[in-house]
Design an enzyme around this catalytic site. Structure first.
Site, mmCIF file in Angstrom:
data_model
loop_
_atom_site.group_PDB
_atom_site.id
_atom_site.type_symbol
_atom_site.label_atom_id
_atom_site.label_comp_id
_atom_site.label_asym_id
_atom_site.label_seq_id
_atom_site.Cartn_x
_atom_site.Cartn_y
_atom_site.Cartn_z
ATOM 1 N N CYS A 147 1.300 -1.085 0.043
ATOM 2 C CA CYS A 147 0.130 0.375 0.583
ATOM 3 C C CYS A 147 0.773 1.293 -0.006
ATOM 4 O O CYS A 147 0.475 1.910 -0.385
ATOM 5 C CB CYS A 147 -1.023 -0.067 1.156
ATOM 6 S SG CYS A 147 -0.486 -1.009 3.181
ATOM 7 N N ARG A 191 7.995 -10.679 5.416
ATOM 8 C CA ARG A 191 7.440 -10.643 7.051
ATOM 9 C C ARG A 191 8.924 -11.520 7.630
ATOM 10 O O ARG A 191 8.077 -13.035 6.915
ATOM 11 C CB ARG A 191 5.623 -10.781 7.329
ATOM 12 C CG ARG A 191 5.240 -9.154 6.614
ATOM 13 C CD ARG A 191 4.095 -9.367 6.792
ATOM 14 N NE ARG A 191 3.718 -8.418 5.801
ATOM 15 C CZ ARG A 191 2.255 -8.154 5.918
ATOM 16 N NH1 ARG A 191 0.591 -9.662 6.297
ATOM 17 N NH2 ARG A 191 1.787 -7.709 4.576
ATOM 18 N N GLN A 226 0.332 -10.461 -2.489
ATOM 19 C CA GLN A 226 -0.906 -10.357 -2.421
ATOM 20 C C GLN A 226 -0.927 -10.433 -3.690
ATOM 21 O O GLN A 226 -0.892 -9.648 -4.607
ATOM 22 C CB GLN A 226 -1.058 -9.621 -1.740
ATOM 23 C CG GLN A 226 -0.385 -9.823 0.138
ATOM 24 C CD GLN A 226 -0.757 -8.586 0.959
ATOM 25 O OE1 GLN A 226 -0.124 -7.025 0.386
ATOM 26 N NE2 GLN A 226 -1.388 -8.628 1.858
ATOM 27 N N ASP A 260 -3.082 -7.256 -4.137
ATOM 28 C CA ASP A 260 -3.311 -6.609 -3.930
ATOM 29 C C ASP A 260 -3.991 -5.542 -4.819
ATOM 30 O O ASP A 260 -3.815 -4.961 -6.027
ATOM 31 C CB ASP A 260 -2.272 -5.905 -3.000
ATOM 32 C CG ASP A 260 -2.624 -5.213 -1.530
ATOM 33 O OD1 ASP A 260 -3.135 -5.314 -1.463
ATOM 34 O OD2 ASP A 260 -1.797 -5.366 -1.036
ATOM 35 N N HIS A 262 -5.225 -1.212 -4.893
ATOM 36 C CA HIS A 262 -6.265 -0.082 -3.565
ATOM 37 C C HIS A 262 -7.197 0.711 -4.521
ATOM 38 O O HIS A 262 -6.347 1.489 -5.851
ATOM 39 C CB HIS A 262 -4.779 0.466 -3.176
ATOM 40 C CG HIS A 262 -3.672 0.027 -2.041
ATOM 41 N ND1 HIS A 262 -3.361 -1.059 -2.873
ATOM 42 C CD2 HIS A 262 -4.252 -0.869 -1.062
ATOM 43 C CE1 HIS A 262 -2.364 -1.635 -1.698
ATOM 44 N NE2 HIS A 262 -3.275 -1.668 -0.552
ATOM 45 N N LYS A 322 -11.755 -3.006 8.671
ATOM 46 C CA LYS A 322 -11.914 -3.853 7.246
ATOM 47 C C LYS A 322 -13.278 -5.288 7.689
ATOM 48 O O LYS A 322 -13.512 -5.080 8.715
ATOM 49 C CB LYS A 322 -11.019 -4.660 7.829
ATOM 50 C CG LYS A 322 -10.291 -5.812 8.743
ATOM 51 C CD LYS A 322 -8.996 -5.961 8.637
ATOM 52 C CE LYS A 322 -8.984 -7.080 9.775
ATOM 53 N NZ LYS A 322 -7.581 -7.329 9.883
ATOM 54 N N HIS A 331 -8.355 -0.710 0.570
ATOM 55 C CA HIS A 331 -7.440 -1.749 0.246
ATOM 56 C C HIS A 331 -8.453 -2.964 -0.164
ATOM 57 O O HIS A 331 -9.224 -3.401 0.995
ATOM 58 C CB HIS A 331 -6.282 -1.907 2.136
ATOM 59 C CG HIS A 331 -6.060 -1.277 2.292
ATOM 60 N ND1 HIS A 331 -4.591 -0.641 2.110
ATOM 61 C CD2 HIS A 331 -6.350 0.557 2.648
ATOM 62 C CE1 HIS A 331 -4.059 0.498 2.825
ATOM 63 N NE2 HIS A 331 -4.717 0.998 2.738
#
Length: 656
Positions: free
Chosen positions: A339, A368, A386, A388, A390, A476, A522
C-alpha cells in the site's frame, strides 16, 4: 431496572446486577443449559458476571467462536491444574485458547520432559478434575499481592510477567480447585461442562518466543462438551492429514522449500507456476471489467516510506530489518506491504475529481519475518504474493466501491465452489479502549466503520462485528470460508482507510477547485496466492477444477513402440487448447496409471496398437470414473466443452 438490548434489536428490562446466565434462563431453560459465556457491550465475559447498567448483550454457545474461546480457555487452565498435580514443581508460562483448542507452555523440574506416552494419564487427570465441577472464581488483585502469591508458589515466569507486563489495578486471577492463574478471562462458570479432552501435540517453545531465553514445552489440546463432538473432530483430523497441502503439493510437484534458499521462502515449481498464472489471469479478467489498472512496484523500499505509512512503528518487529547502504547512508527494507508504494503511484501526478476512483492493482510479493517454529507450508511463510489492489476515491464513492469489491470477492468464492453457507463475514472494528494501537481521529474511524456496516446491509450480508480486530489504519471486512471438511479459513479482506491518504498528503482537485483528501480502500480477494492455493488444495484434496488443473490429460503409451503416436496426440491436443503431457517412462501401464492418479491428473488416455491404427484414445477419468474409446478429436471436444461449461458459469471466456 436496566435495559438489555439483544442482537436482534429487541430490548428487555432486568434488575441491576443480573447475570448472563439469568438472562438466558429467563428466555428458556434449554438456552441456559447451552450457553457458555456472554458478550456485554462487545466484551466476552463469564455468565456469572453481574451487569449493573444498560448494555448490549449476546449469549454464546459452544458453536460460536466466542463460546469456543471461553471453553478452551478454561480447558487450558484445567490442563495446567492437572499438570500441577502430576508434576510437582512444574513452572508455567502462558496458556491461551487458540483457533483449534488450547496450549500451555511449561517447564518440568530437573530436566524432566513430557512425552506423547504421558498424554493418556494427563487426559485422565483432566477428566477426573472436570468431573468435580470446580467453580471458577475471578478475583481482582493488587500487583504487590500478586507478586507475593506467585512468588510463594515458586512461579518464576509468572513473576517476570507480572513485573514486566502488568500494571497495578488491572490484574485479575482465576482459581479452580487448587490451581490459580493470572488471566483476563473469560472462563466457564465451572469445569463440569468439559466432557471430552484430547491432547494433540507437544513441541518446543522459547519463553516469550525469544530464542535467547529458556526453552519450555508447549502442550496442545482440544476439548468438547460432548464425546461425540470429539470423535467427529478426530475423524476430521484424519481426513485433514490426507488433504495436507504440503503432502499433496509434493505429490503433484507444485511447490518446494529449500534450506539453502531459506526457511519459509517458497519456490513455485513449473506445474505450480502454471496453476498460479491461471489464478492470476482469472482475477485479471475480473478486475479488468471493474476498471483496475495493474502496476509493478519494487521488492524493496526506503525505510522512510514505511515510517511515513506507520507500518514501521506498528509492524517493524515483524519485518526483515533495514539494509544499510554505507556509501549513500540510506536504509532500505524488504517490502512488507504494497500500500505505501501504491500511495506514491497515486501521488506521482496531479489528480482531479474526474480521475476518481483510481483503481490500482498488483500481484505484489511482500516479505515478513515469521519465527521458524510458526512456519507452516504455504499457509505461513516469509515471502508471499498478495493479489493486492488499492482504490482511491471520493467520500461519496466509498460505499459503491466497497460494494463493487464485495462483488469481486463473491464471484471468486463462487468460481471455487464456496457457497453462501460456507462463507462468513466479520467486520473488524477498532477497540475504543485501546487507542494507542491505531492511528487517526475518532471522526475518521466512525465514518470508515459506518461505511462498511452500511455496505454490508445493502448487500444483504450478515456480518458479525469484532472489536479490536481492525488494522492500525482502518476497519476492515474479513471473509472466512469453510472448506469441504468444515474448517474455517480467512481469505479475502477489504479495508477502508482515511489515514494513509492523510499521512502521505494525498489530494485531488475537487469540482470547486479546492484540494481534498481521497479515501483509500485496500482489497485482496485471495488474501495471498500461497495461502489461497494451500486452502484450495486442501478443499479439493488436489482435484482442481478442469480449467485450472496444470495437467488436464496424461497420455500413457502402453509401450515404447507407441511413444510417437502419443506425441502426435499431445501435439494435436496442444493445437486445440488441451493441456496434456506424455508419460513415456519405461514402466508398466498399471504403474503409470497409479502414478498419475497420485498426481490428480483429471483424465488419462491410454494408447496402444489399436488406438494408433485408428486415431483413437482410450479415455480413463481420475478416480476410476468414465472409461471409453473415442477419436482423439472427440475427446478433445469433450475436454473443451467441460471447460467452457465451467467458465460459462463464472462469466469467464475459455482461453488456454
Amino acid at each position: 431496572m436496566i435495559r438489555i438490548t439483544f442482537p436482534d434489536g429487541s430490548v428487555r428490562e432486568y434488575e441491576a446486577g443480573v447475570t448472563g446466565f439469568q438472562i438466558a434462563e429467563s428466555i428458556s431453560p434449554a438456552l441456559a443449559r447451552s450457553v457458555v459465556s456472554c458478550g456485554v457491550n462487545g466484551e466476552t465475559v463469564e455468565l456469572n458476571r453481574p451487569i449493573e447498567a444498560d448494555a448490549r448483550i449476546a449469549l454464546y454457545k459452544f458453536d460460536d467462536e466466542q463460546g469456543k474461546h471461553t471453553f478452551w480457555h478454561t480447558s487450558a487452565h484445567l490442563l495446567a491444574e492437572a499438570l500441577q498435580e502430576l508434576y510437582p514443581g512444574i513452572q508455567f508460562g502462558f496458556g491461551p485458547a487458540v483457533e483449534n483448542g488450547f496450549f500451555y507452555d511449561v517447564l518440568l523440574p530437573n530436566g524432566e520432559m513430557i512425552k506423547e506416552g504421558d498424554f493418556k494419564k494427563i487426559e485422565d487427570k483432566m477428566i477426573e478434575l472436570a468431573r468435580k465441577n470446580e467453580v471458577v472464581v475471578r478475583q481482582e488483585i493488587s500487583k504487590a499481592d500478586c507478586l507475593a502469591q506467585f512468588g510463594a508458589a515458586g512461579q518464576t515466569y509468572k513473576c517476570e510477567h507480572i513485573e514486566q507486563d502488568l500494571a497495578d489495578g488491572s490484574i485479575t486471577t482465576y482459581t479452580q480447585g487448587n490451581f490459580t492463574d493470572l488471566c483476563k478471562g473469560p472462563h466457564l462458570v465451572s469445569t463440569g461442562d468439559i466432557k471430552a479432552i484430547k491432547l494433540t501435540a507437544i513441541a518446543g517453545a522459547f519463553w516469550r518466543g525469544d530464542a535467547t531465553k529458556d526453552q519450555m514445552q508447549r502442550l496442545y489440546g482440544i476439548s468438547f462438551p460432548k464425546k461425540k463432538m470429539l470423535d467427529e473432530y478426530l475423524l476430521m483430523l484424519e481426513e485433514a492429514k490426507k488433504r495436507d497441502h504440503r503432502k499433496i503439493g509434493k505429490e503433484m510437484e507444485l511447490f518446494m522449500f529449500s534450506e539453502r534458499v531459506g526457511k519459509g521462502l517458497p519456490i513455485w515449481l513449473p506445474k505450480g507456476t502454471d496453476l498460479r498464472i491461471r489464478l492470476q489471469d482469472m482475477l485479471r479478467k475480473i478486475q479488468k471489467t471493474f476498471g483496475y489498472q495493474e502496476v509493478i512496484t519494487p521488492h524493496i523500499g526506503s525505510k522512510n516510506l514505511y515510517v511515513t505509512s506507520g507500518h514501521y512503528a506498528h509492524y517493524g518487529k515483524d519485518s526483515f530489518q533495514p539494509i544499510h547502504t554505507p556509501e549513500e547512508d540510506e536504509e532500505y527494507m524488504l517490502k512488507p506491504m504494497n500500500c505505501p508504494h501504491h500511495c506514491e503511484v497515486f501521488a506521482w501526478k496531479p489528480r482531479s475529481y474526474k480521475d476518481l476512483p483510481f483503481r490500482c492493482a498488483e500481484f505484489g510479493t511482500v516479505y515478513r519475518y515469521e519465527k521458524s517454529g510458526e512456519l507452516h507450508g504455504f499457509t505461513r511463510v516469509r515471502s508471499f504474493t498478495q493479489d493486492d489492489a488499492h482504490i482511491f476515491c471520493r467520500q461519496d464513492q466509498v460505499k459503491d466501491e466497497f460494494l463493487r469489491v464485495l462483488s469481486i470477492i463473491q464471484t471468486v468464492f463462487t468460481i471455487f465452489g464456496f457457497g453462501e453457507d460456507q462463507v462468513e463475514f466479520q467486520i473488524s472494528l477498532r477497540d475504543p479502549e485501546d487507542k494507542e494501537k491505531y492511528i487517526g481521529s475518532d471522526e475518521v474511524w466512525a465514518s470508515a466503520e459506518q461505511a462498511i456496516i452500511d455496505a454490508c446491509k445493502e448487500k444483504g450480508i450478515k456480518a458479525r462485528c469484532e472489536l479490536g480486530e481492525a488494522a492500525f489504519y482502518g476497519p476492515k471486512l474479513d471473509c472466512m470460508v469453510k472448506d469441504a471438511i468444515g474448517r474455517r479459513w480467512q481469505l479475502g479482506t477489504i479495508q477502508v482507510d482515511y489515514n494513509l491518504p492523510e499521512r502521505f498528503n494525498l489530494e485531488y482537485t475537487a469540482e470547486d477547485n479546492s484540494k481534498r483528501r481521497p479515501v483509500m480502500i485496500h482489497r485482496a480477494p485471495f488474501g495471498s496466492l500461497e495461502r489461497f492455493t494451500a486452502v484450495l488444495i486442501e478443499h479439493t484434496a488436489g482435484h482442481f477444477p478442469l480449467w485450472l488443473a496444470p495437467e488436464q490429460v496424461a497420455i500413457l503409451p502402453i509401450s515404447e513402440k507407441y511413444n510417437s503416436y502419443a506425441l502426435e496426440v499431445a501435439n494435436y491436443f496442444d493445437t486445440v487448447g488441451v493441456r496434456a503431457t506424455v508419460d513415456n517412462r519405461n514402466e508398466k501401464i498399471g504403474r503409470k496409471i497409479r502414478d498419475n492418479e497420485l498426481k490428480r491428473v483429471p483424465y488419462m488416455v491410454i494408447v496402444g496398437e489399436k488406438e494408433a491404427a485408428e486415431g483413437t484414445v482410450a479415455m480413463r477419468q481420475q478416480g476410476g470414473g468414465d472409461q471409453a474409446v473415442m477419436p482423439k478429436e472427440a475427446f478433445a471436444e469433450r475436454i473443451l466443452g467441460e471447460v467452457a461449461e465451467m467458465l460459462k458459469a463464472t462469466n469467464l471466456k475459455p482461453e488456454n
